[in-house]
Scaffold this motif. Structure first.
Motif, short mmCIF file in Angstrom:
data_model
loop_
_atom_site.label_atom_id
_atom_site.label_comp_id
_atom_site.label_asym_id
_atom_site.label_seq_id
_atom_site.Cartn_x
_atom_site.Cartn_y
_atom_site.Cartn_z
N MET A 1 65.78 63.75 60.33
CA MET A 1 64.56 63.69 59.55
C MET A 1 64.13 65.09 59.13
O MET A 1 63.60 65.26 58.04
CB MET A 1 63.49 62.99 60.39
CG MET A 1 62.31 62.60 59.59
SD MET A 1 62.73 61.39 58.33
CE MET A 1 61.22 60.58 58.13
N ALA A 2 64.36 66.08 59.98
CA ALA A 2 63.99 67.46 59.64
C ALA A 2 64.75 67.93 58.40
O ALA A 2 64.19 68.61 57.55
CB ALA A 2 64.25 68.40 60.81
N GLN A 3 66.02 67.54 58.29
CA GLN A 3 66.81 67.91 57.12
C GLN A 3 66.19 67.33 55.85
O GLN A 3 66.17 67.98 54.81
CB GLN A 3 68.25 67.40 57.25
CG GLN A 3 69.11 68.22 58.18
CD GLN A 3 70.57 67.83 58.04
OE1 GLN A 3 71.02 67.33 57.01
NE2 GLN A 3 71.33 68.08 59.08
N GLU A 5 63.02 66.63 55.29
CA GLU A 5 61.80 67.37 54.98
C GLU A 5 62.13 68.69 54.29
O GLU A 5 61.48 69.07 53.32
CB GLU A 5 60.96 67.61 56.24
CG GLU A 5 60.32 66.35 56.79
CD GLU A 5 59.48 65.59 55.77
OE1 GLU A 5 58.69 66.22 55.04
OE2 GLU A 5 59.63 64.35 55.69
N GLN A 19 65.35 53.33 57.96
CA GLN A 19 65.49 54.23 59.10
C GLN A 19 65.12 53.52 60.38
O GLN A 19 64.45 52.49 60.38
CB GLN A 19 64.65 55.49 58.92
CG GLN A 19 63.16 55.33 59.02
CD GLN A 19 62.44 56.64 58.73
OE1 GLN A 19 62.15 56.93 57.57
NE2 GLN A 19 62.14 57.39 59.76
N SER A 20 65.59 54.10 61.48
CA SER A 20 65.27 53.63 62.82
C SER A 20 64.92 54.87 63.62
O SER A 20 65.80 55.70 63.88
CB SER A 20 66.46 52.89 63.43
OG SER A 20 66.15 52.51 64.75
N GLY A 21 63.66 55.03 63.94
CA GLY A 21 63.22 56.25 64.62
C GLY A 21 63.47 57.45 63.72
O GLY A 21 63.06 57.46 62.57
N GLU A 22 64.18 58.43 64.25
CA GLU A 22 64.48 59.64 63.48
C GLU A 22 65.73 59.48 62.61
O GLU A 22 66.00 60.31 61.76
CB GLU A 22 64.67 60.83 64.42
CG GLU A 22 63.38 61.33 65.03
CD GLU A 22 62.45 61.94 64.00
OE1 GLU A 22 62.87 62.86 63.28
OE2 GLU A 22 61.29 61.47 63.90
N PHE A 23 66.53 58.44 62.84
CA PHE A 23 67.77 58.28 62.08
C PHE A 23 67.51 57.57 60.76
O PHE A 23 66.99 56.45 60.73
CB PHE A 23 68.83 57.52 62.88
CG PHE A 23 70.16 57.50 62.19
CD1 PHE A 23 71.00 58.59 62.26
CD2 PHE A 23 70.56 56.41 61.44
CE1 PHE A 23 72.23 58.59 61.60
CE2 PHE A 23 71.78 56.40 60.78
CZ PHE A 23 72.61 57.50 60.86
N VAL A 24 67.87 58.23 59.67
CA VAL A 24 67.68 57.67 58.33
C VAL A 24 69.02 57.10 57.86
O VAL A 24 70.01 57.81 57.79
CB VAL A 24 67.17 58.74 57.36
CG1 VAL A 24 67.08 58.18 55.95
CG2 VAL A 24 65.80 59.25 57.81
#
Length: 129
Positions: A1-3, A5, A19-24
């Protein structure tokens, strides 16, 4: 997710759509490119990118906003099934982008490569022959 942003600075339309949690798993992004076949007029390409196996496998990039009959860009294949959308869409030929990006593994580098393809046709591509 940081990538994602970080990438939004250069690609403000970038949006996670699965997405699921932080995984897109998938994103959409609008990237301007040339019409194609020598016409350098800029048009928006609204893309759907399946990131399920990225960066290990380069994702398919589907074009959502232009019908196949209207596509002139030499590096966009005729439609195939997009499993996540359960519909056929034209999709991009990534050419040697796959090899180039294996060393980067950042979504921003990948999107910049896609933008380069959409703005510079490779007439050796097998996509629209």
């Amino acid at each position: 997710m940081a990538q994602l942003e970080e990438a939004k600075d250069l690609f403000p339309t970038l949006k996670p759509v699965a997405q699921s949690g932080e995984f897109v798993f998938a994103v959409t992004v609008v990237i301007d490119g040339v019409v194609g076949k020598g016409d350098k007029t800029k048009i928006p390409y609204h893309t759907f990118i399946d990131l399920s196996n990225y960066p290990n496998i380069m994702p398919d990039i589907f074009i959502l906003n232009i019908e196949d009959k209207d596509i002139r860009h030499i590096n966009i294949f005729h439609p195939k099934l997009c499993p996540k959308l359960n519909k056929e869409y034209p999709f991009m030929c990534l050419g040697n982008l796959r090899d180039e990006l294996q060393k980067y593994r950042h979504i921003m580098a990948f999107l910049q490569g896609v933008k380069r393809i959409l703005n510079n046709e490779n007439f050796n591509s097998p996509a629209r022959k």
